[in-house]
Design a protein around this motif. Sequence first.
Motif, PDB file in Angstrom:
ATOM      1  N   ILE A   8       0.981  -1.276   0.171  1.00 46.91           N
ATOM      2  CA  ILE A   8      -0.060   0.126  -0.093  1.00 46.91           C
ATOM      3  C   ILE A   8       0.854   1.165  -0.098  1.00 46.91           C
ATOM      4  O   ILE A   8       1.807   1.548   1.047  1.00 46.91           O
ATOM      5  CB  ILE A   8      -0.956   0.020   1.382  1.00 46.91           C
ATOM      6  N   GLU A   9       0.669   2.071  -0.907  1.00 47.72           N
ATOM      7  CA  GLU A   9       1.668   3.400  -1.088  1.00 47.72           C
ATOM      8  C   GLU A   9       0.676   4.522  -0.416  1.00 47.72           C
ATOM      9  O   GLU A   9      -0.625   4.537  -0.489  1.00 47.72           O
ATOM     10  CB  GLU A   9       1.613   3.790  -2.432  1.00 47.72           C
ATOM     11  N   GLU A  10       1.500   5.235   0.298  1.00 50.62           N
ATOM     12  CA  GLU A  10       0.579   6.397   0.868  1.00 50.62           C
ATOM     13  C   GLU A  10      -0.110   7.000  -0.115  1.00 50.62           C
ATOM     14  O   GLU A  10       0.639   7.469  -1.137  1.00 50.62           O
ATOM     15  CB  GLU A  10       1.869   7.505   1.432  1.00 50.62           C
ATOM     16  N   LEU A 202       9.461   4.031   7.436  1.00 48.47           N
ATOM     17  CA  LEU A 202       9.700   5.158   7.721  1.00 48.47           C
ATOM     18  C   LEU A 202      10.799   5.873   7.063  1.00 48.47           C
ATOM     19  O   LEU A 202      10.804   7.079   6.134  1.00 48.47           O
ATOM     20  CB  LEU A 202       9.664   5.767   9.150  1.00 48.47           C
ATOM     21  N   GLU A 203      11.941   5.368   7.232  1.00 45.02           N
ATOM     22  CA  GLU A 203      13.175   5.956   6.612  1.00 45.02           C
ATOM     23  C   GLU A 203      14.195   4.521   6.172  1.00 45.02           C
ATOM     24  O   GLU A 203      14.007   3.516   6.867  1.00 45.02           O
ATOM     25  CB  GLU A 203      13.849   6.987   7.385  1.00 45.02           C
ATOM     26  N   GLY A 204      14.874   4.793   5.144  1.00 40.87           N
ATOM     27  CA  GLY A 204      15.841   3.650   4.713  1.00 40.87           C
ATOM     28  C   GLY A 204      15.158   2.731   3.799  1.00 40.87           C
ATOM     29  O   GLY A 204      14.271   3.330   3.002  1.00 40.87           O
ATOM     30  N   ALA A 205      15.399   1.343   3.808  1.00 32.16           N
ATOM     31  CA  ALA A 205      14.854   0.420   3.248  1.00 32.16           C
ATOM     32  C   ALA A 205      14.880  -1.002   3.750  1.00 32.16           C
ATOM     33  O   ALA A 205      15.814  -1.295   4.522  1.00 32.16           O
ATOM     34  CB  ALA A 205      15.387   0.630   1.730  1.00 32.16           C
ATOM     35  N   ASN A 211      13.470  -8.617  -3.273  1.00 32.08           N
ATOM     36  CA  ASN A 211      13.017  -7.126  -3.521  1.00 32.08           C
ATOM     37  C   ASN A 211      13.162  -6.116  -2.479  1.00 32.08           C
ATOM     38  O   ASN A 211      13.324  -6.264  -1.486  1.00 32.08           O
ATOM     39  CB  ASN A 211      11.549  -7.004  -3.914  1.00 32.08           C
ATOM     40  N   ILE A 212      13.563  -4.764  -3.134  1.00 35.02           N
ATOM     41  CA  ILE A 212      13.733  -3.548  -2.063  1.00 35.02           C
ATOM     42  C   ILE A 212      12.526  -2.702  -2.025  1.00 35.02           C
ATOM     43  O   ILE A 212      11.949  -2.493  -2.745  1.00 35.02           O
ATOM     44  CB  ILE A 212      14.805  -2.737  -2.795  1.00 35.02           C
ATOM     45  N   PHE A 213      12.288  -2.429  -0.759  1.00 36.66           N
ATOM     46  CA  PHE A 213      10.979  -1.664  -0.484  1.00 36.66           C
ATOM     47  C   PHE A 213      11.653  -0.323   0.235  1.00 36.66           C
ATOM     48  O   PHE A 213      12.376  -0.502   1.152  1.00 36.66           O
ATOM     49  CB  PHE A 213       9.801  -2.304   0.430  1.00 36.66           C
ATOM     50  N   GLU A 214      11.007   0.728  -0.080  1.00 39.86           N
ATOM     51  CA  GLU A 214      11.557   1.926   0.342  1.00 39.86           C
ATOM     52  C   GLU A 214      10.482   2.777   1.005  1.00 39.86           C
ATOM     53  O   GLU A 214       9.363   2.240   1.322  1.00 39.86           O
ATOM     54  CB  GLU A 214      12.225   2.818  -0.742  1.00 39.86           C
ATOM     55  N   PRO A 215      10.487   4.038   1.747  1.00 42.14           N
ATOM     56  CA  PRO A 215       9.822   4.580   2.437  1.00 42.14           C
ATOM     57  C   PRO A 215       8.469   5.068   1.811  1.00 42.14           C
ATOM     58  O   PRO A 215       8.148   4.979   0.776  1.00 42.14           O
ATOM     59  CB  PRO A 215      10.464   6.039   2.995  1.00 42.14           C
ATOM     60  N   LYS A 216       7.639   5.263   2.719  1.00 44.51           N
ATOM     61  CA  LYS A 216       6.063   5.622   2.291  1.00 44.51           C
ATOM     62  C   LYS A 216       5.223   4.574   1.559  1.00 44.51           C
ATOM     63  O   LYS A 216       4.399   4.476   1.014  1.00 44.51           O
ATOM     64  CB  LYS A 216       5.932   6.772   1.316  1.00 44.51           C
ATOM     65  N   GLN A 217       5.712   3.105   2.187  1.00 39.80           N
ATOM     66  CA  GLN A 217       5.043   1.862   1.681  1.00 39.80           C
ATOM     67  C   GLN A 217       4.782   1.175   2.907  1.00 39.80           C
ATOM     68  O   GLN A 217       5.483   1.038   3.969  1.00 39.80           O
ATOM     69  CB  GLN A 217       5.951   1.069   0.908  1.00 39.80           C
ATOM     70  N   LEU A 218       3.467   0.601   2.870  1.00 39.85           N
ATOM     71  CA  LEU A 218       3.012  -0.438   4.092  1.00 39.85           C
ATOM     72  C   LEU A 218       2.939  -1.687   3.360  1.00 39.85           C
ATOM     73  O   LEU A 218       2.251  -2.060   2.339  1.00 39.85           O
ATOM     74  CB  LEU A 218       1.696   0.107   4.401  1.00 39.85           C
ATOM     75  N   ASN A 234      20.717   2.454   8.406  1.00 38.01           N
ATOM     76  CA  ASN A 234      19.988   3.430   8.955  1.00 38.01           C
ATOM     77  C   ASN A 234      18.544   3.501   8.359  1.00 38.01           C
ATOM     78  O   ASN A 234      18.011   4.200   7.579  1.00 38.01           O
ATOM     79  CB  ASN A 234      20.612   4.883   8.361  1.00 38.01           C
ATOM     80  N   THR A 235      17.737   2.309   8.910  1.00 40.79           N
ATOM     81  CA  THR A 235      16.318   1.984   8.694  1.00 40.79           C
ATOM     82  C   THR A 235      15.602   2.143   9.833  1.00 40.79           C
ATOM     83  O   THR A 235      15.820   1.781  10.781  1.00 40.79           O
ATOM     84  CB  THR A 235      16.136   0.690   7.955  1.00 40.79           C
ATOM     85  N   THR A 236      14.382   2.869   9.871  1.00 45.21           N
ATOM     86  CA  THR A 236      13.269   2.780  10.711  1.00 45.21           C
ATOM     87  C   THR A 236      12.177   2.142  10.175  1.00 45.21           C
ATOM     88  O   THR A 236      11.711   2.614   9.202  1.00 45.21           O
ATOM     89  CB  THR A 236      13.118   4.159  11.328  1.00 45.21           C
ATOM     90  N   ILE A 237      11.649   1.224  10.878  1.00 43.73           N
ATOM     91  CA  ILE A 237      10.109   0.904  10.352  1.00 43.73           C
ATOM     92  C   ILE A 237       9.292   0.445  11.676  1.00 43.73           C
ATOM     93  O   ILE A 237       9.879   0.533  12.856  1.00 43.73           O
ATOM     94  CB  ILE A 237      10.391  -0.686   9.779  1.00 43.73           C
ATOM     95  N   TYR A 238       8.260   0.384  11.296  1.00 44.27           N
ATOM     96  CA  TYR A 238       7.170   0.076  12.247  1.00 44.27           C
ATOM     97  C   TYR A 238       6.435  -1.258  11.910  1.00 44.27           C
ATOM     98  O   TYR A 238       5.797  -1.340  10.603  1.00 44.27           O
ATOM     99  CB  TYR A 238       6.075   1.234  12.441  1.00 44.27           C
TER     100      TYR A 238
END
Length: 295
Positions: A8-10, A202-205, A211-218, A234-238
């Motif tokens: 899901i994209e923002e 949130l930041e990083g990947a 596959n590589i997934f980056e910010p603003k993706q759920l 340097n990645t932050t995820i929730y």
Amino acid sequence: MSNIQLIIEERPSDIGNFMVGRLLPFREKRMVGPFSFIDHMGPVAMNDHNNLDIPPHPHIGLSTLTYLFEGNIMHRDGLGTQIEIKPGQVNWMTAGKGIAHSERTPDYLRNTDKVLHGLQIWVALPKHLEQMEPEFFHADVEQIPSWEENGVRYKLIAGEVMGHQSPIPVYSPLYFLELKTSAPQTIKIGDQLFGESAIYILEGAIASDGNIFEPKQLLVAKESSLCEFTMQANTTIYIFGGEPFPEERFIYWNFVASSRELIEAAKERWLAQDYPPVPGETEFVPLPPSSKNIK
């Protein structure tokens, strides 16, 4: 085989005088566990003429969770609560049968330059608690469980998982975790998760199944028990999720309920301004046009 069921994209959404990135609800995935709504606020820079000003508006059937990375919000509600939300604190308001609240830039910051960045989340209440009395809880940074494991810094913002429990008074089995890395790390915690789960970057990947997934993706998992991926430096995820409810939830504006009748009653109450007033507030957000569908 990939464990990612849905990406899901923002999506930009206007919440008054403020634009956010909406993640949930989504047409193909209304909820993840009990989580029914997630907005990514900012980061947005505001000058001395711009402020966050969301007048009193109502909620039913859910708990709101505000978690800031940067900036400050003054929360006021119909219980008489007046508290400033600061970065790293957890603001948890349970609407139950109905509450109104406002969210504004604190007075002492209104004529300054500032940045606002954070997450706003709704967690639906189980059916037997939908009509509970409203409650409010606020946790300071030092109250939130945090630990380091295999080079990953964890913080349990809400719920219970991985042998830790947040002080936030949740009403169904769930978890809301923050993970931070400074160097690449492989995460294998699926055997400790349960129910439905999703990852917000949130930041990083992160890397998963080539596959590589980056910010603003759920990223919504097919099976939480198969949760395994690599966080880049340097990645932050929730990671959030929990046990889904057996009943469907309907959403109209700021109302979440297991029946359309509860939502119709909440609409009538707001039209009649029959919610306990928010002290110090004279404005309110009007009910959206009745043509808006209940989803």
